[in-house]
Design a protein around this motif. Structure first.
Motif, PDB file in Angstrom:
ATOM      1  N   GLY A  57       0.804  -1.206   0.000  1.00 44.92           N
ATOM      2  CA  GLY A  57       0.000   0.000   0.000  1.00 44.92           C
ATOM      3  C   GLY A  57       0.837   1.255   0.000  1.00 44.92           C
ATOM      4  N   TYR A  58       0.137   2.372   0.148  1.00 44.55           N
ATOM      5  CA  TYR A  58       0.780   3.685   0.116  1.00 44.55           C
ATOM      6  C   TYR A  58       0.757   4.273   1.527  1.00 44.55           C
ATOM      7  CZ  TYR A  58       0.040   3.019  -4.855  1.00 44.55           C
ATOM      8  OH  TYR A  58       0.040   2.511  -6.124  1.00 44.55           O
ATOM      9  N   SER A  59       1.910   4.798   1.932  1.00 36.98           N
ATOM     10  CA  SER A  59       2.045   5.288   3.299  1.00 36.98           C
ATOM     11  C   SER A  59       1.324   6.609   3.522  1.00 36.98           C
ATOM     12  CB  SER A  59       3.521   5.427   3.677  1.00 36.98           C
ATOM     13  OG  SER A  59       4.172   6.300   2.766  1.00 36.98           O
ATOM     14  N   ASP A  60       1.187   7.392   2.462  1.00 39.15           N
ATOM     15  CA  ASP A  60       0.502   8.681   2.574  1.00 39.15           C
ATOM     16  C   ASP A  60       0.038   9.127   1.197  1.00 39.15           C
ATOM     17  OD1 ASP A  60       3.777  10.073   3.218  1.00 39.15           O
ATOM     18  OD2 ASP A  60       2.819   9.690   1.291  1.00 39.15           O
ATOM     19  N   TYR A  61      -0.585  10.298   1.129  1.00 36.73           N
ATOM     20  CA  TYR A  61      -1.154  10.768  -0.135  1.00 36.73           C
ATOM     21  C   TYR A  61      -0.068  10.998  -1.177  1.00 36.73           C
ATOM     22  CZ  TYR A  61      -3.613  13.644  -3.488  1.00 36.73           C
ATOM     23  OH  TYR A  61      -4.151  14.139  -4.641  1.00 36.73           O
ATOM     24  N   GLU A  62       1.067  11.532  -0.730  1.00 39.91           N
ATOM     25  CA  GLU A  62       2.141  11.798  -1.677  1.00 39.91           C
ATOM     26  C   GLU A  62       2.642  10.504  -2.318  1.00 39.91           C
ATOM     27  OE1 GLU A  62       1.487  15.239   0.662  1.00 39.91           O
ATOM     28  OE2 GLU A  62       1.962  13.200   1.344  1.00 39.91           O
ATOM     29  N   ALA A  63       2.740   9.461  -1.524  1.00 37.63           N
ATOM     30  CA  ALA A  63       3.159   8.167  -2.052  1.00 37.63           C
ATOM     31  C   ALA A  63       2.139   7.633  -3.059  1.00 37.63           C
ATOM     32  CB  ALA A  63       3.352   7.169  -0.909  1.00 37.63           C
ATOM     33  N   LEU A  64       0.847   7.856  -2.763  1.00 36.30           N
ATOM     34  CA  LEU A  64      -0.202   7.414  -3.679  1.00 36.30           C
ATOM     35  C   LEU A  64      -0.080   8.129  -5.020  1.00 36.30           C
ATOM     36  CD1 LEU A  64      -2.886   5.940  -4.299  1.00 36.30           C
ATOM     37  CD2 LEU A  64      -4.063   7.892  -3.259  1.00 36.30           C
ATOM     38  N   VAL A  65       0.094   9.450  -4.982  1.00 37.05           N
ATOM     39  CA  VAL A  65       0.176  10.234  -6.216  1.00 37.05           C
ATOM     40  C   VAL A  65       1.387   9.819  -7.042  1.00 37.05           C
ATOM     41  CG1 VAL A  65       0.554  12.549  -7.119  1.00 37.05           C
ATOM     42  CG2 VAL A  65      -1.087  12.182  -5.261  1.00 37.05           C
ATOM     43  N   SER A  66       2.495   9.513  -6.349  1.00 39.38           N
ATOM     44  CA  SER A  66       3.722   9.141  -7.062  1.00 39.38           C
ATOM     45  C   SER A  66       3.819   7.647  -7.298  1.00 39.38           C
ATOM     46  CB  SER A  66       4.944   9.608  -6.270  1.00 39.38           C
ATOM     47  OG  SER A  66       4.979   9.004  -4.997  1.00 39.38           O
ATOM     48  N   ARG A  67       2.768   6.923  -6.920  1.00 37.74           N
ATOM     49  CA  ARG A  67       2.709   5.463  -7.110  1.00 37.74           C
ATOM     50  C   ARG A  67       3.896   4.764  -6.449  1.00 37.74           C
ATOM     51  NH1 ARG A  67      -2.147   5.505  -7.579  1.00 37.74           N
ATOM     52  NH2 ARG A  67      -3.238   5.456  -9.563  1.00 37.74           N
ATOM     53  N   ASN A  68       4.274   5.236  -5.275  1.00 34.54           N
ATOM     54  CA  ASN A  68       5.394   4.663  -4.542  1.00 34.54           C
ATOM     55  C   ASN A  68       4.846   3.730  -3.452  1.00 34.54           C
ATOM     56  OD1 ASN A  68       7.945   4.130  -3.573  1.00 34.54           O
ATOM     57  ND2 ASN A  68       8.020   5.959  -2.290  1.00 34.54           N
ATOM     58  N   ALA A  69       4.485   2.519  -3.881  1.00 32.41           N
ATOM     59  CA  ALA A  69       3.908   1.558  -2.941  1.00 32.41           C
ATOM     60  C   ALA A  69       4.988   0.886  -2.105  1.00 32.41           C
ATOM     61  CB  ALA A  69       3.105   0.507  -3.694  1.00 32.41           C
ATOM     62  N   MET A  70       4.601   0.467  -0.919  1.00 30.94           N
ATOM     63  CA  MET A  70       5.521  -0.226  -0.013  1.00 30.94           C
ATOM     64  C   MET A  70       4.939  -1.568   0.382  1.00 30.94           C
ATOM     65  SD  MET A  70       6.848   2.710   2.625  1.00 30.94           S
ATOM     66  CE  MET A  70       7.731   1.462   3.555  1.00 30.94           C
ATOM     67  N   ASP A  71       5.819  -2.490   0.690  1.00 29.65           N
ATOM     68  CA  ASP A  71       5.403  -3.789   1.209  1.00 29.65           C
ATOM     69  C   ASP A  71       5.610  -3.828   2.713  1.00 29.65           C
ATOM     70  OD1 ASP A  71       6.496  -5.250  -1.763  1.00 29.65           O
ATOM     71  OD2 ASP A  71       4.493  -5.571  -0.939  1.00 29.65           O
ATOM     72  N   TYR A  72       4.571  -4.226   3.417  1.00 33.03           N
ATOM     73  CA  TYR A  72       4.632  -4.365   4.864  1.00 33.03           C
ATOM     74  C   TYR A  72       4.508  -5.847   5.186  1.00 33.03           C
ATOM     75  CZ  TYR A  72       3.499   0.609   4.641  1.00 33.03           C
ATOM     76  OH  TYR A  72       3.507   1.954   4.362  1.00 33.03           O
ATOM     77  N   TRP A  73       5.383  -6.307   6.063  1.00 32.99           N
ATOM     78  CA  TRP A  73       5.408  -7.732   6.397  1.00 32.99           C
ATOM     79  C   TRP A  73       5.108  -7.941   7.882  1.00 32.99           C
ATOM     80  CZ3 TRP A  73       5.778 -11.524   2.863  1.00 32.99           C
ATOM     81  CH2 TRP A  73       6.252 -11.175   1.592  1.00 32.99           C
ATOM     82  N   GLY A  74       4.548  -9.098   8.149  1.00 34.39           N
ATOM     83  CA  GLY A  74       4.291  -9.467   9.529  1.00 34.39           C
ATOM     84  C   GLY A  74       5.216 -10.573   9.982  1.00 34.39           C
TER      85      GLY A  74
END
Length: 124
Positions: free
Chosen positions: A98-115
């Motif tokens: 997912g995207y950590s914030d709105y700026e990441a969403l706009v720039s399509r900079n998705a991150m992977d979060y692991w458990g």
């Protein structure tokens, strides 16, 4: 940011388990949620995914036996595992992309979060 998976355990072949994993509320926008597994001596394997639109996908070995789902706020992802086999034995990990914030969403900079994983052991 780390997710926490739970629900693993020891079960006999043919039995069922339900895994769950809660995504932190700090993730601005989630695109996909997934479950992976890793057996000793093997590479991590993608088991199932669910998109924000509800589309699901499974690896062939679990089709018809496992079901991935999430709750309405799409914060918790579940993996219902039925008709378990000894070859399903592995450490299971949840993943959220997912995207950590709105700026990441706009720039399509998705991150992977692991458990942290949860161990599933199926006895024959």
């Amino acid at each position: 940011v780390q997710l926490q998976a739970s629900g693993g355990g020891l079960v006999q072949a043919g039995g069922s388990l339900r895994l769950s994993c809660v995504a932190p509320g700090s993730i601005f926008s989630i695109t996909t949620m997934a479950w992976y597994r890793q057996a000793p001596g093997k590479q991590r394997e993608l088991v199932a995914t669910i998109t924000s639109g509800g589309h699901t996908n499974y690896t062939d070995s679990v089709k018809g036996r496992f079901t991935i789902s999430n709750d309405d706020p799409k914060i918790t992802v579940y993996l219902q595992m039925n008709k378990l086999k000894p070859e399903d034995t592995a450490e299971y990990y949840c993943n959220v992309r997912g995207y950590s914030d709105y700026e990441a969403l706009v720039s399509r900079n998705a991150m992977d979060y692991w458990g942290k994983g949860t161990q599933v052991t199926v006895s024959s």
